[in-house]
Structures are given as structure tokens and as C-alpha cells.
Design a protein around this motif. Structure first.
Motif, PDB file in Angstrom:
ATOM      1  N   MET A  55     -69.008  12.773  62.644  1.00  0.00           N
ATOM      2  CA  MET A  55     -69.570  11.421  62.519  1.00  0.00           C
ATOM      3  C   MET A  55     -68.552  10.482  61.898  1.00  0.00           C
ATOM      4  SD  MET A  55     -73.463  11.446  61.096  1.00  0.00           S
ATOM      5  CE  MET A  55     -74.842  11.897  62.146  1.00  0.00           C
ATOM      6  N   LEU A  56     -67.841  10.994  60.882  1.00  0.00           N
ATOM      7  CA  LEU A  56     -66.898  10.162  60.130  1.00  0.00           C
ATOM      8  C   LEU A  56     -65.665   9.807  60.930  1.00  0.00           C
ATOM      9  CD1 LEU A  56     -67.387  12.017  56.794  1.00  0.00           C
ATOM     10  CD2 LEU A  56     -67.311   9.543  56.941  1.00  0.00           C
ATOM     11  N   THR A  57     -65.202  10.695  61.790  1.00  0.00           N
ATOM     12  CA  THR A  57     -63.951  10.445  62.509  1.00  0.00           C
ATOM     13  C   THR A  57     -64.192   9.783  63.869  1.00  0.00           C
ATOM     14  OG1 THR A  57     -64.013  12.749  63.252  1.00  0.00           O
ATOM     15  CG2 THR A  57     -62.591  12.251  61.393  1.00  0.00           C
ATOM     16  N   GLU A  58     -65.449   9.832  64.338  1.00  0.00           N
ATOM     17  CA  GLU A  58     -65.806   9.242  65.632  1.00  0.00           C
ATOM     18  C   GLU A  58     -65.435   7.766  65.737  1.00  0.00           C
ATOM     19  OE1 GLU A  58     -69.590  11.440  67.486  1.00  0.00           O
ATOM     20  OE2 GLU A  58     -70.049   9.561  66.443  1.00  0.00           O
ATOM     21  N   GLU A  59     -65.564   7.051  64.621  1.00  0.00           N
ATOM     22  CA  GLU A  59     -65.320   5.594  64.638  1.00  0.00           C
ATOM     23  C   GLU A  59     -63.855   5.250  64.420  1.00  0.00           C
ATOM     24  OE1 GLU A  59     -67.903   3.771  65.454  1.00  0.00           O
ATOM     25  OE2 GLU A  59     -69.250   5.505  65.345  1.00  0.00           O
ATOM     26  N   GLY A  60     -62.999   6.251  64.376  1.00  0.00           N
ATOM     27  CA  GLY A  60     -61.570   5.970  64.179  1.00  0.00           C
ATOM     28  C   GLY A  60     -60.987   6.781  63.041  1.00  0.00           C
ATOM     29  N   SER A  61     -59.690   6.654  62.876  1.00  0.00           N
ATOM     30  CA  SER A  61     -58.972   7.446  61.872  1.00  0.00           C
ATOM     31  C   SER A  61     -59.481   7.154  60.458  1.00  0.00           C
ATOM     32  CB  SER A  61     -57.488   7.116  61.952  1.00  0.00           C
ATOM     33  OG  SER A  61     -56.833   7.585  60.791  1.00  0.00           O
ATOM     34  N   LEU A  62     -59.418   8.170  59.612  1.00  0.00           N
ATOM     35  CA  LEU A  62     -59.830   7.999  58.219  1.00  0.00           C
ATOM     36  C   LEU A  62     -58.654   7.632  57.312  1.00  0.00           C
ATOM     37  CD1 LEU A  62     -62.346  10.974  57.808  1.00  0.00           C
ATOM     38  CD2 LEU A  62     -62.879   8.527  57.879  1.00  0.00           C
ATOM     39  N   ALA A  63     -57.489   7.546  57.889  1.00  0.00           N
ATOM     40  CA  ALA A  63     -56.300   7.263  57.072  1.00  0.00           C
ATOM     41  C   ALA A  63     -56.472   5.951  56.315  1.00  0.00           C
ATOM     42  CB  ALA A  63     -55.061   7.218  57.955  1.00  0.00           C
ATOM     43  N   GLY A  64     -56.378   6.023  55.002  1.00  0.00           N
ATOM     44  CA  GLY A  64     -56.473   4.836  54.157  1.00  0.00           C
ATOM     45  C   GLY A  64     -57.885   4.321  53.933  1.00  0.00           C
ATOM     46  N   GLU A 158     -69.661  -0.372  51.942  1.00  0.00           N
ATOM     47  CA  GLU A 158     -69.432  -1.585  52.729  1.00  0.00           C
ATOM     48  C   GLU A 158     -69.837  -1.392  54.181  1.00  0.00           C
ATOM     49  OE1 GLU A 158     -65.768  -3.315  50.028  1.00  0.00           O
ATOM     50  OE2 GLU A 158     -65.364  -1.968  51.708  1.00  0.00           O
ATOM     51  N   LYS A 159     -69.454  -0.223  54.770  1.00  0.00           N
ATOM     52  CA  LYS A 159     -69.624  -0.036  56.206  1.00  0.00           C
ATOM     53  C   LYS A 159     -70.683   0.991  56.585  1.00  0.00           C
ATOM     54  CE  LYS A 159     -66.639  -2.896  57.948  1.00  0.00           C
ATOM     55  NZ  LYS A 159     -65.183  -2.779  57.767  1.00  0.00           N
ATOM     56  N   ARG A 160     -70.722   2.088  55.858  1.00  0.00           N
ATOM     57  CA  ARG A 160     -71.671   3.121  56.281  1.00  0.00           C
ATOM     58  C   ARG A 160     -72.005   4.090  55.148  1.00  0.00           C
ATOM     59  NH1 ARG A 160     -67.375   6.484  60.148  1.00  0.00           N
ATOM     60  NH2 ARG A 160     -65.781   6.435  58.537  1.00  0.00           N
ATOM     61  N   VAL A 161     -73.163   4.698  55.311  1.00  0.00           N
ATOM     62  CA  VAL A 161     -73.643   5.721  54.384  1.00  0.00           C
ATOM     63  C   VAL A 161     -73.988   6.940  55.225  1.00  0.00           C
ATOM     64  CG1 VAL A 161     -75.514   6.373  52.817  1.00  0.00           C
ATOM     65  CG2 VAL A 161     -74.590   4.064  52.719  1.00  0.00           C
ATOM     66  N   ILE A 162     -73.549   8.101  54.796  1.00  0.00           N
ATOM     67  CA  ILE A 162     -73.922   9.336  55.489  1.00  0.00           C
ATOM     68  C   ILE A 162     -74.653  10.234  54.503  1.00  0.00           C
ATOM     69  CG2 ILE A 162     -72.978  11.432  56.568  1.00  0.00           C
ATOM     70  CD1 ILE A 162     -71.023   9.648  58.043  1.00  0.00           C
ATOM     71  N   ARG A 224     -81.130  17.507  57.906  1.00  0.00           N
ATOM     72  CA  ARG A 224     -81.103  16.324  58.746  1.00  0.00           C
ATOM     73  C   ARG A 224     -79.914  15.501  58.269  1.00  0.00           C
ATOM     74  NH1 ARG A 224     -82.297  14.632  63.447  1.00  0.00           N
ATOM     75  NH2 ARG A 224     -84.555  14.468  63.472  1.00  0.00           N
ATOM     76  N   LEU A 225     -79.036  15.163  59.193  1.00  0.00           N
ATOM     77  CA  LEU A 225     -77.843  14.391  58.854  1.00  0.00           C
ATOM     78  C   LEU A 225     -77.987  13.012  59.481  1.00  0.00           C
ATOM     79  CD1 LEU A 225     -74.852  14.581  57.716  1.00  0.00           C
ATOM     80  CD2 LEU A 225     -74.202  15.269  60.033  1.00  0.00           C
ATOM     81  N   ILE A 226     -77.835  11.968  58.690  1.00  0.00           N
ATOM     82  CA  ILE A 226     -77.952  10.615  59.254  1.00  0.00           C
ATOM     83  C   ILE A 226     -76.776   9.739  58.832  1.00  0.00           C
ATOM     84  CG2 ILE A 226     -80.487  10.591  59.460  1.00  0.00           C
ATOM     85  CD1 ILE A 226     -80.036   8.618  56.828  1.00  0.00           C
ATOM     86  N   GLU A 227     -76.445   8.800  59.701  1.00  0.00           N
ATOM     87  CA  GLU A 227     -75.494   7.752  59.348  1.00  0.00           C
ATOM     88  C   GLU A 227     -76.278   6.448  59.330  1.00  0.00           C
ATOM     89  OE1 GLU A 227     -71.360   6.584  61.321  1.00  0.00           O
ATOM     90  OE2 GLU A 227     -73.062   5.500  62.178  1.00  0.00           O
ATOM     91  N   ALA A 228     -76.073   5.642  58.303  1.00  0.00           N
ATOM     92  CA  ALA A 228     -76.731   4.333  58.242  1.00  0.00           C
ATOM     93  C   ALA A 228     -75.684   3.246  58.120  1.00  0.00           C
ATOM     94  CB  ALA A 228     -77.697   4.282  57.065  1.00  0.00           C
ATOM     95  N   VAL A 229     -76.009   2.087  58.694  1.00  0.00           N
ATOM     96  CA  VAL A 229     -75.099   0.924  58.644  1.00  0.00           C
ATOM     97  C   VAL A 229     -75.921  -0.309  58.244  1.00  0.00           C
ATOM     98  CG1 VAL A 229     -73.503   1.852  60.399  1.00  0.00           C
ATOM     99  CG2 VAL A 229     -75.472   0.472  61.115  1.00  0.00           C
ATOM    100  N   PRO A 230     -75.266  -1.367  57.765  1.00  0.00           N
ATOM    101  CA  PRO A 230     -76.019  -2.570  57.399  1.00  0.00           C
ATOM    102  C   PRO A 230     -76.730  -3.147  58.618  1.00  0.00           C
ATOM    103  CG  PRO A 230     -73.769  -2.678  56.552  1.00  0.00           C
ATOM    104  CD  PRO A 230     -73.823  -1.501  57.464  1.00  0.00           C
TER     105      PRO A 230
END
Ligand code: SAM
Length: 231
Positions: A55-64, A158-162, A224-230
Motif C-alpha cells: 500500500m505504501l509503495t504503490e503511490e510512488g517511492s518512499l525515498a525521503g 498530511e497525506k495518509r494514515v494506514i 483489517r488493513l485500511i488506508e485513509a486520506v483527507p
């Protein structure tokens, strides 16, 4: 009797600095001998970590990217996050857990990628992070406490909560009741299940919505694993 309020937290802290630390250090490790049930939980938990990383890497690299791992345990998620280049702030209510996580991180990561470790309960965390993650922690708290914890975690992001939690489905509710009738010797804390609708409501109240869902089940492990966004 149902424990509500401040009591839960002290019981949980004490447990994860003593018997709970020993039990979970083994389950979350790879080498220690564990019994059949613990092995099953080890596999289930590893899948949760793996799915959270996806879930975390799906939206792009985690670098930085700044990530807060609240209730980091022995670092099962913090370490792979740091390996991907994330700037990790890892904290846990248990000093024993934080020490173990720190030791493992030092063995596996170059010094410039080490997470920043802190002994702290998640309700007292401050600052802002791109992403806040909290895996398998809500199980220790009833929904009325979990609401506030979820709101606080969202306020740090700021962007997401897992989040991951043990889902209160009919089937699992029954299993848990049976477990309460026949408590095993190693069950020093009680487990609270959360209805997905309650978690969703707690998020919505503070302006967040669920954007991704996953379910991890083995014989003895449900998450249950969820990702939430604003919103
Ligand atoms: N998140 C880790 C993982 O998935 O590998 C650890 C999960 S373990 C079941 C639960 C952890 O939550 C324990 O390390 C415990 O000390 C921590 N914890 C419990 N209540 C907490 C709180 N209020 N604030 C921060 N950590 C807490």
C-alpha cells in the motif's frame, strides 16, 4: 468488567515491558522456536507488514518521505520502511520494544538510514508526517478509546494514515467469546475487536475517508488493513 479509560494503557504498557515483550519478540522474530498458534500468528502478521508495504509503495517511492510508525513494536515495519529510504520516526509505549527495535535496526540498516526511535504512547506524539502508520495496536483498546487515538493519528498525518485492527465480524466475535470462556495462560491483556464502520466513522469525524482496504487472515490471526486520506 469492561475496562474503560486510563486503565487500559497502564496495563498494556506493563504487559509489553514484561511477559508480552517476551511473547511478541519471539512471534515477530524469525529464528526463535514458537508453538503452532504462534507460528500461525507470525505468518499472518508478516503478511500484514507485506501488504502495508505494498500500500505504501504503490503511490510512488518512499525515498525521503516522512513516516511515523506509531506502536512500532520490534520494528517489523519501521525497518523495511527505512530500507526503502523513508525518514522513519518509530515510537512505542514499551521501552523494551523500542530497545529491541533499535537493536534490530542497527544490525540491518546503514547508520544514515536509521529510524529515529522514541519511547512514547501514540496519544502524546506530535509533529507532522507525510504518512502515519499504526499496525495491530488498536486491538488493545476499546472503541471509545480507539476513536481518540484514530483522531490523533490523523492529526499528525498530511497525506495518509494506514491502520490495521482486528475486525469485529460475526464469526470472529464468536471465536473471541469462546476464547474468553477458556482463557489461556499467555493471554495477559484482553483483545478488543473493532467494527469497520466504527473506525470509518471515527475517521470521517475528523475529515478522513478510507481509500484502500485489505484483509489478512490465517487460522488464528485476523487483521483489517485500511488506508485513509483527507476527504
Ligand atoms: N506495530 C507493531 C507491528 O505490527 O509489528 C507492533 C504490534 S504489537 C501487537 C502492539 C504494540 O503496540 C506493542 O509494541 C505495544 O507496546 C504498542 N502499544 C500499545 N499501546 C500503545 C500506545 N498507546 N501507544 C504506543 N504504542 C502502544
Amino acid at each position: 468488567a469492561e475496562e474503560v479509560g486510563g486503565g487500559d494503557k497502564e496495563v498494556v504498557r506493563e504487559y509489553f515491558n514484561s511477559t508480552g515483550f517476551e511473547r511478541w519478540r519471539k512471534i515477530y522474530g524469525e529464528t526463535d522456536e514458537v508453538n503452532r498458534v504462534q507460528k500461525d500468528i507470525r505468518i499472518g502478521h508478516a503478511k500484514t507488514v507485506e501488504n502495508a508495504m505494498l500500500m505504501l509503495t504503490e503511490e510512488g517511492s518512499l525515498a525521503g518521505v516522512t513516516v511515523c510508525d506509531a506502536g512500532c513494536g520490534t520494528g517489523s515495519l519501521s525497518i523495511p520502511l527505512a530500507k526503502e529510504g523513508a525518514i522513519v520516526s518509530a515510537s512505542d509505549i514499551s521501552a523494551a520494544m523500542v530497545a529491541e527495535a533499535q537493536m534490530k535496526a542497527k544490525q540491518q540498516l546503514p547508520s544514515e538510514n536509521l529510524p529515529r526511535f522514541e519511547v512514547n504512547d501514540l496519544e502524546s506524539l506530535s509533529g507532522k508526517y507525510n504518512t502515519v502508520v499504526c499496525l495491530d495496536v488498536l486491538i488493545h483498546y476499546p472503541q471509545n478509546k480507539a476513536d481518540g487515538m484514530i483522531a490523533h493519528l490523523a492529526s499528525l498525518a498530511e497525506k495518509r494514515v494506514i491502520l490495521s485492527f482486528a475486525p469485529k465480524t460475526f464469526y470472529y466475535d464468536i471465536l473471541k467469546r469462546i476464547g474468553e470462556l477458556f482463557p489461556g495462560p499467555s493471554k495477559a491483556t484482553r483483545a478488543y475487536l473493532h467494527a469497520e464502520a466504527d473506525v470509518e466513522r471515527a475517521l470521517r469525524k475528523v475529515g478522513w475517508k478510507i481509500s484502500k482496504r485489505g484483509l489478512i487472515t490465517t487460522q488464528f490471526y485476523f487483521s483489517r488493513l485500511i488506508e485513509a486520506v483527507p476527504m
